[in-house]
Design an enzyme around this catalytic site. Structure first.
Site, PDB file in Angstrom:
ATOM      1  CD  GLU A 180      -6.578   2.445   3.927  1.00 12.01           C
ATOM      2  OE1 GLU A 180      -5.570   2.511   3.187  1.00 12.01           O
ATOM      3  OE2 GLU A 180      -6.703   1.595   4.839  1.00 12.01           O
ATOM      4  CG  ASP A 228      -3.923  -2.525   3.726  1.00 12.93           C
ATOM      5  OD1 ASP A 228      -2.883  -2.152   4.318  1.00 12.93           O
ATOM      6  OD2 ASP A 228      -4.103  -2.341   2.510  1.00 12.93           O
TER       7      ASP A 228
END
Length: 506
Positions: free
Chosen positions: A225, A304
């Site tokens: 991430e 995401d």
């Protein structure tokens, strides 16, 4: 519910690595059982005979589950071919074989991007985009273009926080880009970027935004991430010379993260040989120790829903616990023994490289005297006959080449515009000069198959968007899906509109 491998361990003595015949049996015998196991090509447990994946049919929305040919065996591709005969199919579910119910379904919109389908969902993958053979038996992988993805935001048993886990996946080493992010692994449960260390997923591509390997790529990287990494102990940015560029068709990618600031990245050729270790040590800084994993599972997208990556997935798992190198080495041997090999991408009447062809529409009554033509960049359907002006006849003639983006398929050069090829852009067919880029080569590569309509000889699908076919609609030419968000994706007359008679050019 306990994962299948924990149940096995609870009932019997742990089998030896030599006796374990599926990757998840091997992980279980090493004390790190699978808690998610996904494959459209084969069973990942010796005892598994349940559904591997589900396909949905374009003609009527019907669905069927595809199971192994035999317990612990290769997928029954013939069952898919029979169910999808004369129409199109998409992969709607990739089932979890672990018993935890961590199935992968169509990914919803996320913080970074929405998909093109209804309510912002990503597209589903074509069921025929990635044919392979396992020890000579036909199967299908999951060919994922941009804006296509799968997800499970309600997982069971997967690692969270700083808990240890292992992952492996088998990818296509020739299908990638530098977009974010073709991932498989652990991600956020709300489809949003919730910060560094909230992911632990495998990535393949040639993206150089953070960490990367030797040469020009592609590389196996770890998406943690807000960064793709291949090393640690510092920011993790820059080149890791121990992580080589991939130059083989089938790739084994391995990522594992332990509690207490330890992780490793490994890989190798899935068709033969052993694994190499690209990194084993502490995590990158800042804010990747401790990890804050959330346990959701993604395929083809970022945490995401960043959905501009592309790649092909054949199989993969997530474990509980930190697998040993020895366990992973045995898994690699099992993958090699599965015998992955390339399979033909084309079918139906052959369109010969070097020939000059024309494409006649078959939709009645409107279009059976009309051919695919072009005027400059614009590709249209027009009435053409042997008595038409020479310029019009030439605009309907195409030289067949080996595919610019994949030699197993085809590219079509305009006879009257040397060096210019049919390509798709924003789902519309056009004729442009070859600019030598990878994107152009991929957009100008198409695979022929049997016509879907009875009056045609061939349907032509986009290699880089295999759920989309050449289709005439309103006099223009598109790459169209069988149902979808665009007017030219309409199901009505789809089979006829995508079926052409391919003949010698005028």
């Amino acid at each position: 519910m306990l994962p299948r491998s924990l149940v096995i361990l609870g009932l019997t003595a742990a089998p030896s690595l030599a006796a374990a015949t599926g990757p998840c049996d091997i992980y279980a015998s090493g004390g790190t059982p699978c808690v998610a196991a996904h494959s459209t090509t084969r069973a990942l447990y010796a005892s598994y005979n349940g559904a591997l994946y589900q396909v949905i049919r374009g003609s009527d929305g019907g669905t069927t589950d595809i199971k192994p040919l035999s317990t612990g065996g290769v997928a029954n591709a013939a069952a898919q071919d029979t169910f999808c005969n004369g129409t199109t199919c998409l992969i709607s579910i990739i089932y979890d074989q672990s018993g935890q119910g961590n199935h992968l379904t169509q990914a919803p919109p996320g913080g970074a991007a929405s998909g093109p389908e209804a309510n912002g969902y990503d597209s589903l993958a074509s069921a025929i985009g990635a044919p392979v053979a396992l020890n000579g038996k036909k199967a299908y992988g999951v060919f994922i273009p941009p804006k296509t993805g799968y997800r499970n935001n309600s997982p069971r048993g997967t690692a969270t926080g700083d808990d240890p886990e292992g992952l492996y996946a088998v990818f296509d080493g020739t299908h990638y880009n530098n977009g974010c992010c073709f991932d498989y692994g652990n991600a956020e449960t709300n489809s949003k970027d919730t910060g560094n260390a909230h992911m632990e997923a495998l990535f393949i591509g040639d993206r150089t935004a953070h960490g990367y390997g030797a040469g020009s790529g592609p590389w196996i990287l770890a998406d943690l991430e807000n960064g793709l990494y291949t090393s640690g102990g510092d920011t993790g940015f820059g080149r890791n010379p121990k992580n080589p560029s991939i130059n083989y068709r089938f790739v084994t990618a391995i990522l594992k993260g332990n509690s207490g600031n330890e992780w490793a990245l490994r890989g190798g050729n899935a068709a033969f040989g052993s694994l190499s270790t690209y990194w084993s040590g502490v995590r990158p800084t800042p804010n990747y120790n401790p990890m804050k994993k959330e346990g959701a599972i993604v395929l083809g997208i970022g945490g995401d829903n960043s959905n501009s990556g592309q790649g092909t997935f054949y199989e993969g798992v997530m474990t509980t616990g930190y697998p040993s190198d020895a366990t992973e080495d045995s898994v690699q041997a099992n993958i090699v023994a599965a015998g992955y090999a390339a399979a033909p991408l084309q079918s139906g009447p052959k369109i010969s490289v070097g020939s000059i062809v024309s494409f006649r529409a078959t939709t009645a009554p409107c279009c059976t005297t009309k051919y695919i033509t072009h005027a400059g960049a614009n590709v249209t359907l027009q009435v053409v006959s042997p008595s038409s002006p020479a310029a019009l006849r030439d605009s309907a003639r195409w030289i067949v080449h080996v595919g610019l983006g994949n030699s197993a398929c085809l590219s079509f050069e305009a006879v009257d515009a040397p060096g210019s090829f049919v390509r798709h852009s924003a789902n519309k067919l056009q004729v442009n000069a070859n600019d030598g880029t990878v994107l152009f080569a991929q957009d100008a590569t198409f695979c022929a198959q049997e016509a879907l309509g009875s009056a045609g000889t061939n349907a032509i699908r986009a290699w880089s968007r295999p759920a989309r076919y050449w289709r005439h609609y309103g006099g223009a030419l598109y790459i169209a899906g069988n149902g979808g968000p665009n007017a030219f994706d309409a199901k009505s007359s789809f089979n006829d509109d995508v079926s052409f008679v391919v003949s010698a050019g005028f």
